[in-house]
Motif scaffolding. Structure first.
Motif, PDB file in Angstrom:
ATOM      1  N   MET A   1       0.842  -1.190   0.000  1.00 51.88           N
ATOM      2  CA  MET A   1       0.000   0.000   0.000  1.00 51.88           C
ATOM      3  C   MET A   1       0.881   1.245   0.000  1.00 51.88           C
ATOM      4  O   MET A   1       1.834   1.349   0.753  1.00 51.88           O
ATOM      5  N   LYS A   2       0.563   2.175  -0.840  1.00 49.88           N
ATOM      6  CA  LYS A   2       1.347   3.400  -0.937  1.00 49.88           C
ATOM      7  C   LYS A   2       0.888   4.380   0.146  1.00 49.88           C
ATOM      8  O   LYS A   2      -0.286   4.439   0.491  1.00 49.88           O
ATOM      9  N   ASN A   3       1.822   5.158   0.645  1.00 48.38           N
ATOM     10  CA  ASN A   3       1.462   6.088   1.714  1.00 48.38           C
ATOM     11  C   ASN A   3       0.876   7.385   1.151  1.00 48.38           C
ATOM     12  O   ASN A   3       0.815   7.590  -0.068  1.00 48.38           O
ATOM     13  N   LYS A   4       0.455   8.251   2.062  1.00 47.10           N
ATOM     14  CA  LYS A   4      -0.229   9.491   1.697  1.00 47.10           C
ATOM     15  C   LYS A   4       0.639  10.379   0.791  1.00 47.10           C
ATOM     16  O   LYS A   4       0.136  10.975  -0.158  1.00 47.10           O
ATOM     17  N   GLN A   5       1.934  10.451   1.063  1.00 44.31           N
ATOM     18  CA  GLN A   5       2.829  11.277   0.251  1.00 44.31           C
ATOM     19  C   GLN A   5       2.886  10.771  -1.196  1.00 44.31           C
ATOM     20  O   GLN A   5       2.897  11.562  -2.129  1.00 44.31           O
ATOM     21  N   HIS A   6       2.937   9.466  -1.377  1.00 43.41           N
ATOM     22  CA  HIS A   6       2.966   8.891  -2.720  1.00 43.41           C
ATOM     23  C   HIS A   6       1.664   9.195  -3.472  1.00 43.41           C
ATOM     24  O   HIS A   6       1.680   9.493  -4.664  1.00 43.41           O
ATOM     25  N   ILE A   7       0.563   9.100  -2.777  1.00 48.25           N
ATOM     26  CA  ILE A   7      -0.739   9.357  -3.399  1.00 48.25           C
ATOM     27  C   ILE A   7      -0.858  10.823  -3.804  1.00 48.25           C
ATOM     28  O   ILE A   7      -1.303  11.127  -4.920  1.00 48.25           O
ATOM     29  N   ILE A   8      -0.438  11.728  -2.943  1.00 42.45           N
ATOM     30  CA  ILE A   8      -0.486  13.165  -3.266  1.00 42.45           C
ATOM     31  C   ILE A   8       0.408  13.466  -4.468  1.00 42.45           C
ATOM     32  O   ILE A   8       0.002  14.180  -5.389  1.00 42.45           O
ATOM     33  N   LEU A   9       1.613  12.921  -4.467  1.00 47.44           N
ATOM     34  CA  LEU A   9       2.525  13.112  -5.599  1.00 47.44           C
ATOM     35  C   LEU A   9       1.897  12.577  -6.884  1.00 47.44           C
ATOM     36  O   LEU A   9       1.915  13.251  -7.924  1.00 47.44           O
ATOM     37  N   ALA A  10       1.335  11.379  -6.824  1.00 47.23           N
ATOM     38  CA  ALA A  10       0.715  10.776  -8.008  1.00 47.23           C
ATOM     39  C   ALA A  10      -0.464  11.619  -8.499  1.00 47.23           C
ATOM     40  O   ALA A  10      -0.611  11.861  -9.700  1.00 47.23           O
ATOM     41  N   LEU A  11      -1.296  12.098  -7.583  1.00 51.76           N
ATOM     42  CA  LEU A  11      -2.425  12.969  -7.965  1.00 51.76           C
ATOM     43  C   LEU A  11      -1.941  14.247  -8.634  1.00 51.76           C
ATOM     44  O   LEU A  11      -2.502  14.671  -9.651  1.00 51.76           O
ATOM     45  N   LEU A  12      -0.912  14.854  -8.076  1.00 46.21           N
ATOM     46  CA  LEU A  12      -0.366  16.084  -8.666  1.00 46.21           C
ATOM     47  C   LEU A  12       0.150  15.839 -10.081  1.00 46.21           C
ATOM     48  O   LEU A  12      -0.082  16.651 -10.984  1.00 46.21           O
ATOM     49  N   LEU A  13       0.827  14.729 -10.279  1.00 41.18           N
ATOM     50  CA  LEU A  13       1.342  14.419 -11.617  1.00 41.18           C
ATOM     51  C   LEU A  13       0.208  14.205 -12.620  1.00 41.18           C
ATOM     52  O   LEU A  13       0.281  14.679 -13.756  1.00 41.18           O
ATOM     53  N   VAL A  14      -0.843  13.522 -12.213  1.00 37.45           N
ATOM     54  CA  VAL A  14      -1.989  13.310 -13.105  1.00 37.45           C
ATOM     55  C   VAL A  14      -2.672  14.637 -13.418  1.00 37.45           C
ATOM     56  O   VAL A  14      -3.024  14.912 -14.571  1.00 37.45           O
ATOM     57  N   ILE A  15      -2.827  15.485 -12.410  1.00 33.61           N
ATOM     58  CA  ILE A  15      -3.471  16.789 -12.625  1.00 33.61           C
ATOM     59  C   ILE A  15      -2.646  17.650 -13.585  1.00 33.61           C
ATOM     60  O   ILE A  15      -3.187  18.238 -14.523  1.00 33.61           O
ATOM     61  N   VAL A  16      -1.344  17.721 -13.356  1.00 32.52           N
ATOM     62  CA  VAL A  16      -0.480  18.522 -14.245  1.00 32.52           C
ATOM     63  C   VAL A  16      -0.527  17.971 -15.671  1.00 32.52           C
ATOM     64  O   VAL A  16      -0.634  18.731 -16.641  1.00 32.52           O
ATOM     65  N   ALA A  17      -0.467  16.650 -15.799  1.00 31.69           N
ATOM     66  CA  ALA A  17      -0.531  16.047 -17.136  1.00 31.69           C
ATOM     67  C   ALA A  17      -1.865  16.362 -17.810  1.00 31.69           C
ATOM     68  O   ALA A  17      -1.899  16.741 -18.993  1.00 31.69           O
TER      69      ALA A  17
END
Length: 183
Positions: A1-17
């Motif tokens: 399971m990925k932690n909160k920091q990984h999820i936030i980073l992943a969300l930011l990358l998807v949003i920017v893309a």
């Protein structure tokens, strides 16, 4: 399971893309494949679908409202192709390494091209935007694929660049900011 920091980073990358779709770019040079493949890798469970579909849908709405190009008669095929790309990412990218990401990108790009350019999915008559559909014969299918090759070239280049960039930024951020290696 990925932690909160990984999820936030992943969300930011998807949003920017997804936001990058709103700036002027060559035809078919978009982050859609990168978003699909990365989401399949970075998110768990239903979020593998919810996050990327939300990003694409919202960016399509913004494109429709601002430029009138967010939705068209092939939108269902595009979204079907997008779902299939997420599935490919899930199957191929168990570990984010160059080989897995490159193979998934090439497979997803090719699958998307073959699906969205298959002439039998489109009407033979003139469509609402004035374009003629291809005949529902093998000749029509070949003509449709042939006409799509220049768009496939742009798509493939964009897919390799965007997918590579998203995974690279995620990897670098994990290594140097979050001090974690990717699984």
């Amino acid at each position: 399971m990925k932690n909160k920091q990984h999820i936030i980073l992943a969300l930011l990358l998807v949003i920017v893309a997804a936001l990058s779709r709103l700036v002027d770019h060559p035809m078919n040079f978009t982050p859609i494949t990168g978003i699909a493949l990365f989401s399949a890798f970075a998110f768990e469970g239903k979020w593998k679908l919810i996050v990327p579909f939300s990003a694409i849908l919202l960016s399509d709405i913004a494109l429709e409202l601002s430029q009138g190009i967010g939705f068209h008669n092939g939108t269902i095929l595009v979204y079907t192709g997008f779902a299939l790309m997420i599935g490919l990412g899930y199957l191929i990218i168990k570990k984010a390494n160059l080989l897995n990401v490159a193979l998934a990108t090439l497979a997803a790009s090719t699958l998307f091209f073959l699906l969205t350019n298959f002439a039998l999915f489109y009407p033979e008559a003139t469509t609402a935007n004035g374009l003629m559909g291809y005949p529902h014969t093998m000749t029509g299918v070949i003509a449709s694929y042939t006409a799509g090759i220049p768009f496939f070239k742009n798509m493939l280049i964009g897919d390799l660049i965007f997918t590579g960039a998203i995974f690279s930024v995620y990897s670098l951020a994990n290594r140097f900011i979050l001090n974690k290696s990717l699984a």
